[in-house]
Scaffold this motif. Structure first.
Motif, PDB file in Angstrom:
ATOM      1  N   SER A 211       4.318   5.839 -14.249  1.00  0.00           N
ATOM      2  CA  SER A 211       2.954   6.094 -14.697  1.00  0.00           C
ATOM      3  C   SER A 211       2.078   4.861 -14.526  1.00  0.00           C
ATOM      4  CB  SER A 211       2.959   6.505 -16.170  1.00  0.00           C
ATOM      5  OG  SER A 211       3.550   5.487 -16.972  1.00  0.00           O
ATOM      6  N   ALA A 212       2.722   3.699 -14.291  1.00  0.00           N
ATOM      7  CA  ALA A 212       2.010   2.439 -14.103  1.00  0.00           C
ATOM      8  C   ALA A 212       2.767   1.605 -13.085  1.00  0.00           C
ATOM      9  CB  ALA A 212       1.897   1.681 -15.429  1.00  0.00           C
ATOM     10  N   PRO A 213       2.088   0.681 -12.393  1.00  0.00           N
ATOM     11  CA  PRO A 213       2.771  -0.116 -11.365  1.00  0.00           C
ATOM     12  C   PRO A 213       3.860  -1.012 -11.955  1.00  0.00           C
ATOM     13  CG  PRO A 213       0.548  -0.943 -11.767  1.00  0.00           C
ATOM     14  CD  PRO A 213       0.650   0.357 -12.481  1.00  0.00           C
ATOM     15  N   HIS A 214       4.918  -1.188 -11.184  1.00  0.00           N
ATOM     16  CA  HIS A 214       6.014  -2.075 -11.560  1.00  0.00           C
ATOM     17  C   HIS A 214       6.257  -3.018 -10.391  1.00  0.00           C
ATOM     18  CE1 HIS A 214      10.516  -2.621 -12.840  1.00  0.00           C
ATOM     19  NE2 HIS A 214       9.814  -3.731 -12.898  1.00  0.00           N
ATOM     20  N   ALA A 215       5.734  -4.235 -10.502  1.00  0.00           N
ATOM     21  CA  ALA A 215       5.857  -5.238  -9.451  1.00  0.00           C
ATOM     22  C   ALA A 215       6.964  -6.221  -9.783  1.00  0.00           C
ATOM     23  CB  ALA A 215       4.534  -5.985  -9.274  1.00  0.00           C
ATOM     24  N   ILE A 216       7.756  -6.547  -8.770  1.00  0.00           N
ATOM     25  CA  ILE A 216       8.870  -7.482  -8.900  1.00  0.00           C
ATOM     26  C   ILE A 216       8.740  -8.527  -7.798  1.00  0.00           C
ATOM     27  CG2 ILE A 216      11.396  -7.733  -8.879  1.00  0.00           C
ATOM     28  CD1 ILE A 216      11.576  -4.774  -9.661  1.00  0.00           C
ATOM     29  N   LEU A 217       9.128  -9.760  -8.078  1.00  0.00           N
ATOM     30  CA  LEU A 217       9.128 -10.824  -7.083  1.00  0.00           C
ATOM     31  C   LEU A 217      10.560 -11.207  -6.772  1.00  0.00           C
ATOM     32  CD1 LEU A 217       6.854 -12.559  -5.669  1.00  0.00           C
ATOM     33  CD2 LEU A 217       7.477 -14.368  -7.277  1.00  0.00           C
TER      34      LEU A 217
ATOM     35  N   GLU B  69       0.829  -1.204   0.000  1.00  0.00           N
ATOM     36  CA  GLU B  69       0.000   0.000   0.000  1.00  0.00           C
ATOM     37  C   GLU B  69       0.865   1.256   0.000  1.00  0.00           C
ATOM     38  OE1 GLU B  69      -2.285  -0.677   3.477  1.00  0.00           O
ATOM     39  OE2 GLU B  69      -3.629  -2.146   2.530  1.00  0.00           O
ATOM     40  N   LEU B  70       1.969   1.219   0.740  1.00  0.00           N
ATOM     41  CA  LEU B  70       2.860   2.376   0.804  1.00  0.00           C
ATOM     42  C   LEU B  70       3.531   2.615  -0.545  1.00  0.00           C
ATOM     43  CD1 LEU B  70       4.205   4.604   2.414  1.00  0.00           C
ATOM     44  CD2 LEU B  70       5.835   2.910   3.302  1.00  0.00           C
ATOM     45  N   ALA B  71       4.016   1.554  -1.180  1.00  0.00           N
ATOM     46  CA  ALA B  71       4.625   1.696  -2.504  1.00  0.00           C
ATOM     47  C   ALA B  71       3.623   2.209  -3.521  1.00  0.00           C
ATOM     48  CB  ALA B  71       5.198   0.353  -2.955  1.00  0.00           C
ATOM     49  N   ALA B  72       2.380   1.721  -3.433  1.00  0.00           N
ATOM     50  CA  ALA B  72       1.333   2.162  -4.358  1.00  0.00           C
ATOM     51  C   ALA B  72       1.013   3.633  -4.160  1.00  0.00           C
ATOM     52  CB  ALA B  72       0.078   1.310  -4.155  1.00  0.00           C
ATOM     53  N   GLU B  73       0.938   4.059  -2.895  1.00  0.00           N
ATOM     54  CA  GLU B  73       0.624   5.455  -2.585  1.00  0.00           C
ATOM     55  C   GLU B  73       1.691   6.402  -3.127  1.00  0.00           C
ATOM     56  OE1 GLU B  73       0.058   8.344   1.345  1.00  0.00           O
ATOM     57  OE2 GLU B  73       0.177   6.159   1.571  1.00  0.00           O
ATOM     58  N   LEU B  74       2.952   5.980  -3.053  1.00  0.00           N
ATOM     59  CA  LEU B  74       4.058   6.830  -3.504  1.00  0.00           C
ATOM     60  C   LEU B  74       4.346   6.681  -4.998  1.00  0.00           C
ATOM     61  CD1 LEU B  74       6.538   6.376  -0.517  1.00  0.00           C
ATOM     62  CD2 LEU B  74       4.980   8.280  -0.968  1.00  0.00           C
ATOM     63  N   GLY B  75       3.715   5.696  -5.640  1.00  0.00           N
ATOM     64  CA  GLY B  75       3.918   5.500  -7.074  1.00  0.00           C
ATOM     65  C   GLY B  75       5.299   5.011  -7.435  1.00  0.00           C
ATOM     66  N   ILE B  76       5.844   4.089  -6.612  1.00  0.00           N
ATOM     67  CA  ILE B  76       7.194   3.558  -6.855  1.00  0.00           C
ATOM     68  C   ILE B  76       7.134   2.048  -7.048  1.00  0.00           C
ATOM     69  CG2 ILE B  76       8.308   5.429  -5.590  1.00  0.00           C
ATOM     70  CD1 ILE B  76       8.615   3.555  -3.208  1.00  0.00           C
ATOM     71  N   PRO B  77       8.169   1.456  -7.640  1.00  0.00           N
ATOM     72  CA  PRO B  77       8.183   0.000  -7.819  1.00  0.00           C
ATOM     73  C   PRO B  77       8.146  -0.736  -6.479  1.00  0.00           C
ATOM     74  CG  PRO B  77       9.864   1.045  -9.164  1.00  0.00           C
ATOM     75  CD  PRO B  77       9.343   2.105  -8.245  1.00  0.00           C
ATOM     76  N   TYR B  78       7.510  -1.904  -6.490  1.00  0.00           N
ATOM     77  CA  TYR B  78       7.372  -2.711  -5.273  1.00  0.00           C
ATOM     78  C   TYR B  78       7.970  -4.092  -5.511  1.00  0.00           C
ATOM     79  CZ  TYR B  78       5.312  -5.306  -1.401  1.00  0.00           C
ATOM     80  OH  TYR B  78       5.135  -6.093  -0.293  1.00  0.00           O
ATOM     81  N   VAL B  79       8.765  -4.541  -4.538  1.00  0.00           N
ATOM     82  CA  VAL B  79       9.397  -5.858  -4.612  1.00  0.00           C
ATOM     83  C   VAL B  79       8.853  -6.722  -3.480  1.00  0.00           C
ATOM     84  CG1 VAL B  79      11.578  -7.121  -4.702  1.00  0.00           C
ATOM     85  CG2 VAL B  79      11.483  -4.739  -5.497  1.00  0.00           C
ATOM     86  N   PHE B  80       8.114  -7.770  -3.820  1.00  0.00           N
ATOM     87  CA  PHE B  80       7.599  -8.682  -2.789  1.00  0.00           C
ATOM     88  C   PHE B  80       8.642  -9.749  -2.499  1.00  0.00           C
ATOM     89  CE2 PHE B  80       5.544 -12.446  -1.137  1.00  0.00           C
ATOM     90  CZ  PHE B  80       4.740 -11.925  -0.133  1.00  0.00           C
TER      91      PHE B  80
ATOM     92  N   ARG C 167      -0.897   4.721  -7.499  1.00  0.00           N
ATOM     93  CA  ARG C 167      -1.165   6.070  -7.983  1.00  0.00           C
ATOM     94  C   ARG C 167       0.088   6.595  -8.683  1.00  0.00           C
ATOM     95  NH1 ARG C 167      -3.657   9.069  -2.742  1.00  0.00           N
ATOM     96  NH2 ARG C 167      -1.412   9.236  -2.374  1.00  0.00           N
ATOM     97  N   PRO C 168      -0.015   7.019  -9.929  1.00  0.00           N
ATOM     98  CA  PRO C 168       1.170   7.534 -10.640  1.00  0.00           C
ATOM     99  C   PRO C 168       1.822   8.662  -9.852  1.00  0.00           C
ATOM    100  CG  PRO C 168      -0.671   7.250 -12.144  1.00  0.00           C
ATOM    101  CD  PRO C 168      -1.220   7.043 -10.764  1.00  0.00           C
ATOM    102  N   SER C 169       3.148   8.720  -9.897  1.00  0.00           N
ATOM    103  CA  SER C 169       3.880   9.743  -9.160  1.00  0.00           C
ATOM    104  C   SER C 169       4.498  10.748 -10.123  1.00  0.00           C
ATOM    105  CB  SER C 169       4.980   9.106  -8.311  1.00  0.00           C
ATOM    106  OG  SER C 169       5.872   8.353  -9.113  1.00  0.00           O
ATOM    107  N   GLU C 170       4.575  11.990  -9.681  1.00  0.00           N
ATOM    108  CA  GLU C 170       5.144  13.049 -10.503  1.00  0.00           C
ATOM    109  C   GLU C 170       6.626  12.766 -10.748  1.00  0.00           C
ATOM    110  OE1 GLU C 170       5.734  17.918 -10.452  1.00  0.00           O
ATOM    111  OE2 GLU C 170       4.518  16.911  -8.931  1.00  0.00           O
ATOM    112  N   GLY C 171       7.006  12.690 -12.001  1.00  0.00           N
ATOM    113  CA  GLY C 171       8.394  12.399 -12.342  1.00  0.00           C
ATOM    114  C   GLY C 171       8.783  10.956 -12.088  1.00  0.00           C
TER     115      GLY C 171
END
Length: 340
Positions: free
Chosen positions: A221-227, A180-191, A214-218
């Protein structure tokens, strides 16, 4: 776009080895990973342990950047709860200036050590309210992008050196709260599947990240999920099974609800002696993808298809360096053969 494979190396100190030898192995593996075509090479942060040597990823990243030419080098991850966001960004701005376009700043949520080492790192004054990881991560992102709001008490401060291409920011985690935190900030997330081996939970967490992104400024623009997953690759399925059988999952369940993953039962028992909380220790067989190169390749492809992924970060929980290096060689060869 093909599947990107990356490596997380924890600079394991094997039996009868020294920290000097462990770091030499990490350097050798980074250089070999670049030769083999791996996308990223990340190093971890651990404190007050005799099992791994990587207590300062920033210093190690600098050395690895100097020893390689193309591969992205980064942290998996810096334990931000211990540090000033401003200083972390300064460190990584220096790294990104030394190697533009090659630096990753992965942020981890775990303490990376025992309770006493956490106190030694943080050195907080009695009565000082603790800042949440979320608060610190927001400030770190603002320093990284030069976007502190005017009302922020540090608005006039700039993280130097100021550079055109800062490090890419990632959040590592193994729960819905981190997603949720990664999504809120619009940054890639690694599970971190190698920490939380429940594949059903992994699917739920990755869905949470994508749905709430949520897309982040700069930024993205889309989620980037990594495992991030544990793999043991050997010449045969039987040899890989033998190596994987030694890998255990050791978790400390604290009364507060937190779960801490550590390397060994001895480490867990020492954690228990240092904590003020009631706790239980759980030891079980770790979730490790293992087998011959073809077997592991097929399992990894199935994982990526199931979760809709285009990138994996792989760690090899094998004590002997020669086995770790050979496993990564075999796996890349298997993926290369499939493309022919």
């Amino acid at each position: 776009m093909g599947l990107k494979l990356s490596i997380l190396d924890q600079t394991v100190i094997g039996k009868q080895e020294t920290a000097v030898e462990a770091f030499r192995h990490t350097v050798e593996l980074a250089k070999r990973a670049e030769e083999l075509g791996y996308h990223r090479f990340w190093v971890s942060e651990h404190h007050d342990t005799q099992e791994v040597a990587g207590s300062s990823p920033e210093v190690l990243i600098s050395h690895l950047l100097a020893k390689t030419e193309r591969i992205r080098i980064g942290s998996g991850g810096v334990m931000l709860q211990h540090y000033s966001p401003y200083k972390v960004v300064e460190n990584f701005n220096v790294l990104a200036a030394l190697a533009p376009g090659r630096v990753d700043l992965g942020i981890g949520r775990a303490p990376g050590g025992l309770p006493r080492s956490t106190r030694a790192l943080q050195q907080t004054q009695p009565g000082t309210p603790a800042r949440t990881l979320g608060e610190k991560l927001v400030e770190l992102q603002q320093h990284l992008t030069g976007s502190l709001p005017e009302e922020h008490p540090l608005y006039s401060v700039r993280a130097t050196p100021q550079i055109e291409t800062p490090a890419d920011l990632f959040l590592l985690g193994a729960s819905s709260s981190s997603a949720e935190l990664a999504a809120e900030l619009g940054i890639p997330y690694v599970f971190a599947l190698f920490i939380n081996g429940d594949e059903e939970v992994a699917g739920q967490v990755l869905r949470t990240y994508r749905e709430q992104f949520r897309p982040s400024e700069g930024g993205l623009s889309a989620p980037h999920a990594i495992l991030a997953a544990s793999v043991v690759v050997a010449e045969t399925d039987e040899e890989a099974k033998r190596l994987a059988s030694d890998v255990k999952s050791v978790k400390i369940h604290l009364e507060s609800g937190r779960t801490i993953t550590v390397k060994t039962l001895e480490h867990a028992e020492e954690f228990g002696r240092q904590t003020d909380e009631k706790f239980t220790i759980e030891v079980k067989e770790a979730k490790v993808i293992h087998g011959s190169s073809d077997t592991v390749r097929d399992q990894l492809i199935e994982l990526t298809e199931r979760y809709g992924l285009q990138e994996l970060v792989l760690t090899a929980p094998v004590e002997k360096f020669a086995d770790r290096r050979r496993g990564f060689e075999l796996l890349q060869e298997a993926f290369a053969a499939q493309k022919v």
